[in-house]
Write a protein that holds these residues in place. Structure first.
Motif: not given
Length: 294
Positions: A140-168
């Protein structure tokens, strides 16, 4: 067959009270479960009633899947543990206790991996530990697009990010991906959004991983006890509860208003399109219990 309470006897004779009917008060062999019939299909989550059925058919053992192990990680420099002193700009970590308890209510085995600071290397190491001991990872946390949002950044770097920013709403920032082959649900940091995303996205997916069938939460169309104008574009979930035959919603839709989660007994689900709700209109209410949460 005559019921014992419908007869009288003096030790030598028996008197029946009431009429006799052929076949009454009898049970035929196989009328409940026939020989060779499947009584508990694969993918079913066992209930106390299921155990009674298995026992009644003479089964002493059942083949089960191992409980799913779910690692829970909180991220953020601003977080402190409940019971500690919170300094300027700090808040208590509400998500981790909530998610650990939720995982347990789902019937899975929670693994508490604590709080990780806003440091990419530290988070990567924590994800490595989680992948080594658990089948699924919840952050929980770190899934947005800020400088300290490392969860999404790490998943993106490894090529494993599947979905981001849901229409919810609540819950737009949601990272779904894989880490060392383990599914990762990067939940939003706001507690309300974290719970909604855990119920709507993580719960059914984890059920499948645990061997259960896909489950859609049971909802009910009930009269609204509120009014609302909704813009098109996102599906919305409102904290709600039933009172006097109507569903009422929490006074605020803010994702940081944690008291609304405790106040509510479920969620009102609003579709993606725009609509205007007036008191008495039918809306979809999903009790917490339909998500496996009590």
């Amino acid at each position: 067959m005559i019921l014992e309470e419908d007869v009288r006897t003096d030790g030598a004779q028996v008197a029946f009270n009431g009429p006799l009917k052929q076949g009454a008060n009898t049970r035929k062999a196989g009328e409940d479960v026939a020989a060779g019939e499947v009584i508990l299909p694969a993918g079913r989550v066992l209930t106390p009633a299921d155990l009674a059925l298995a026992s009644a058919t003479g089964l002493a053992e059942l083949t089960l899947r191992k409980r799913l192990r779910v690692a829970v990680i909180s991220t953020g420099d601003e977080l402190v543990a409940p019971g500690q002193a919170a300094g300027l700009g700090q808040i208590y970590d509400a998500n981790r206790p909530m998610l650990l308890a939720l995982v347990q209510q789902f019937g899975f085995e929670p693994v508490d991996l604590g709080r990780i600071a806003d440091d990419r290397a530290a988070l990567g190491a924590a994800l490595d530990r989680a992948a080594a001991v658990a089948d699924v990872i919840l952050t929980s946390g770190g899934a947005s697009a800020g400088d300290e949002d490392h969860v999404s950044a790490l998943l993106r770097e490894t090529g494993a990010l599947q979905e981001w920013r849901m229409a919810l709403k609540p819950g737009r920032p949601l990272a779904l991906g894989l880490w060392a082959g383990r599914p990762v649900f990067g939940l939003p940091g706001n507690p309300v959004a974290a719970l909604v995303c855990a119920l709507v996205f993580a719960r059914p997916a984890m059920g499948l991983l645990a061997g259960a069938a896909w489950s859609v939460p049971l909802g009910f169309d009930v009269p609204a006890g509120f009014s609302k104008r909704k813009k098109p574009g996102r599906r919305e979930y409102l904290r709600a509860r039933m009172r006097a035959g109507q569903v009422e919603v929490f006074k605020s839709e803010g994702s940081g208003r944690i008291s609304g989660l405790s106040w509510a007994e479920g969620l009102v689900e609003l579709p993606e399109g725009g609509l205007e709700i007036a008191p008495g209109d039918l809306v979809r209410f999903i009790p917490y219990a339909s998500f496996g949460m009590s």
